[in-house]
Design an enzyme around this catalytic site. Structure first.
Site, PDB file in Angstrom:
ATOM      1  N   GLU A   1       0.813  -1.233   0.000  1.00  0.00           N
ATOM      2  CA  GLU A   1       0.000   0.000   0.000  1.00  0.00           C
ATOM      3  C   GLU A   1       0.837   1.268   0.000  1.00  0.00           C
ATOM      4  O   GLU A   1       0.675   2.135   0.866  1.00  0.00           O
ATOM      5  CB  GLU A   1      -0.928   0.002   1.234  1.00  0.00           C
TER       6      GLU A   1
HETATM    7  C1  LIG Z   1      -0.619  -6.145   3.892  1.00  0.00           C
HETATM    8  C2  LIG Z   1      -1.865  -5.507   4.452  1.00  0.00           C
HETATM    9  O1  LIG Z   1      -2.817  -6.184   4.762  1.00  0.00           O
HETATM   10  N1  LIG Z   1      -1.830  -4.158   4.610  1.00  0.00           N
HETATM   11  C3  LIG Z   1      -2.979  -3.493   5.292  1.00  0.00           C
HETATM   12  N2  LIG Z   1      -4.204  -3.984   4.656  1.00  0.00           N
HETATM   13  C4  LIG Z   1      -5.437  -4.003   5.434  1.00  0.00           C
HETATM   14  C5  LIG Z   1      -5.199  -4.542   6.825  1.00  0.00           C
HETATM   15  C6  LIG Z   1      -6.496  -4.616   7.632  1.00  0.00           C
HETATM   16  O2  LIG Z   1      -7.349  -5.618   7.108  1.00  0.00           O
HETATM   17  C7  LIG Z   1      -4.170  -3.673   7.533  1.00  0.00           C
HETATM   18  O3  LIG Z   1      -4.583  -2.348   7.630  1.00  0.00           O
HETATM   19  C8  LIG Z   1      -2.839  -3.779   6.785  1.00  0.00           C
HETATM   20  O4  LIG Z   1      -1.909  -2.848   7.347  1.00  0.00           O
END
Ligand SMILES: CC(=O)N[C@H]1NC[C@H](CO)[C@H](O)[C@@H]1O
Length: 499
Positions: free
Chosen positions: A298
């Site tokens: 992200e």
């Molecule tokens: C690799 C990943 O999962 N990154 C984010 N995605 C959503 C997650 C919550 O479901 C967390 O916020 C996490 O930091």
């Protein structure tokens, strides 16, 4: 199947004999006839308590004289102690016979798995007598990589809860604690080299921190239980709490002026890499495992795009406005730095999605939707892969959700058998936006048991009806062992329910 003494996760082979033996807790002996180690010695003591939970009442137990007595478990570890690595052999053979039973394993890690199985085979009848069914087990994990992610940044989790979580992981034969230790919201990890990180970044830099002893305690507690502690320091995104390091984060601009807000780590400054080399140098000495998770998920480009200095630098480099090239530049330099520390690394899938070239022994952690296509794509690049996507247990719903997790088959994607061999296993994720020390354990257990069987047992262990009875019994053992496992398996009575 038999009423009690069922095993979770299901062993690869288990032949059940005719006889049932009785055990007397106060005279039963755990003996070791092979290679000794501190791990084995501690495990033999620990599993005495886990096998005979109400030792305190043992003198009132009536001993079933009508059954043959099972009086000892002889443990033989063949190889000298060596630290647990990704390749460690966790296989074991268990023969339940009277008067002596035997547990043989190549490594102490296999012996730990066999001791957990033995502790589950022993059960109590309605008069609290200890019994065990004759049988032979040969067992080994289908996947080497059986991980569980905890997130101690969105909310702090006290070390005491982390240690109990490690106990719970061992009862399910998980073998990796993926410690997502810092993120945007807080930086609880105390760095010797850069104390400002937790001084400024922790929610509370006195109570909500993991100091040098805390980290060492978690690692050692895991070692004793055959759980490797793999830290994740996620960059360049998810780094708002790293703000105390001068010039590390990219200042965001608006209308040609800095807004006072920050974005991902700034890849255009040499000072960034000087810091990273020093910081990860410390991490390399603090965490023993040969793997480290570098994150990479992200990464938002908007702040980089707003910053005139970043844009000028990109022009000079010939990157134009392609921010994936800027992210690639950063990842490649980070990977070189970490590679220099003799560490191998795990990264979230975006690093590959953004065309970063990585070392051949890199492990790619697939977490987004459409995982079947992603697994096919990543393994087509001949890269190792670990699946998380369908196992985000931080998402909760009403009722029985474990069958959904149980029914995932990690190799169910279009690929050659060579590609499927690159599936190392999986990681259950319990992200911390809504989880802290009050609910990590009940929200994780017994739901994550479903994944522990998927990752340990044979590919054809898919019968939800057979699993339900064993899962319910194992959840009851978690209560007996002091883990507040919620009743996620269609409520029934468990004698150890907390009254
Ligand atoms: C690799 C990943 O999962 N990154 C984010 N995605 C959503 C997650 C919550 O479901 C967390 O916020 C996490 O930091």
């Amino acid at each position: 199947g038999y009423v009690s003494g069922s095993i979770w996760p299901k062993p690869q082979q288990h032949t059940v004999g005719e006889e049932t033996f009785s055990l007397s807790p106060d005279t039963f002996k755990f003996t070791s006839t092979g290679e000794a180690s501190d791990v084995l010695t501690a495990a033999m003591a620990r599993y005495r308590g886990l096998t005979f939970p109400d030792m305190i009442h043992s003198n009132v137990l009536r001993f079933r004289r009508d059954l043959s007595a099972l009086t000892s478990l002889e443990i033989t570890v063949k190889e000298k102690y060596a630290p647990m690595t990704f390749e460690s052999d966790e296989s074991y053979a268990l023969a339940v016979s009277a008067p002596a039973s035997s547990l043989t394993a190549n490594t102490v890690w296999g012996a730990l798995r066999g001791l957990e199985t033995f502790s589950q085979l022993v059960y109590q009848d309605e008069h609290d007598n200890y019994l065990a069914r004759e049988g032979k087990i040969t067992d080994f994990p289908r996947f080497h990589y059986r991980g569980f992610l905890i997130d101690t940044s969105r909310h702090f989790i006290d070390v005491s809860v982390i240690l109990r979580h490690i106990d719970a992981l061992a009862y399910a034969k998980y073998n990796i604690l993926h410690w997502h230790i810092v993120d945007d919201q807080s930086f609880p990890f105390v760095s010797k080299t850069f104390p400002s990180l937790s001084n400024v970044g922790a929610y509370n830099n006195v109570t909500h921190i993991y100091d040098i002893d805390d980290v060492a305690t978690v690692i050692e507690y895991g070692r004793m239980r055959g759980i490797r502690v793999v830290p994740e320091f996620d960059t360049p995104g998810h780094t708002q709490s790293w703000v105390s390091i001068k010039d590390l984060l990219t200042p965001c601009y608006s209308g040609g002026k800095p807004t006072g807000t920050y974005g991902p780590i700034n890849p255009t400054l040499n000072s960034t890499y000087t810091f990273l080399k020093s910081f990860f140098g410390e991490i390399g000495t603090r965490f023993l495992d040969d793997y480290i998770h570098l994150g990479g998920d992200e990464v938002s480009f908007s702040c980089w795009e707003s910053n005139p200095n970043v844009l000028a630098w990109m022009d000079k480099m010939g990157f134009g406005k392609n921010f994936s090239l800027l992210e690639q530049y950063y990842e490649q330099k980070l990977i070189d730095i970490v590679g220099g520390l003799k560490k191998k690394y795990i990264i979230w899938q975006e690093v590959i999605d953004n065309q970063v070239t990585v070392n051949p022994d890199t492990v790619v952690n697939v977490w987004k939707g459409g995982w079947q296509n992603e697994m096919a794509k990543v393994t087509a690049k001949n890269l190792n892969v670990v699946l998380s996507s369908p196992w985000y247990l931080n998402y909760i719903s009403y009722g029985n959700d474990w069958p959904k997790y149980y029914s995932v088959e990690p190799t169910a994607f279009n690929g050659t058998s060579a590609q499927k061999k690159l599936v190392l296993g999986g990681t259950t994720c319990m992200w911390g936006e809504w989880v802290d020390g009050t609910n990590l354990l009940p929200r994780s257990w017994p739901r994550s048991l479903a994944i522990s069987e998927r990752l340990w047992s044979s590919i054809n262990t898919t019968d939800v009806a057979d699993a339900q009875g064993r899962l319910r019994e194992h959840r009851c053992r978690y209560l007996m062992r002091g883990i507040p496992a919620q009743n996620g398996v269609q409520s029934k009575y468990c004698r150890y329910e907390w009254t």
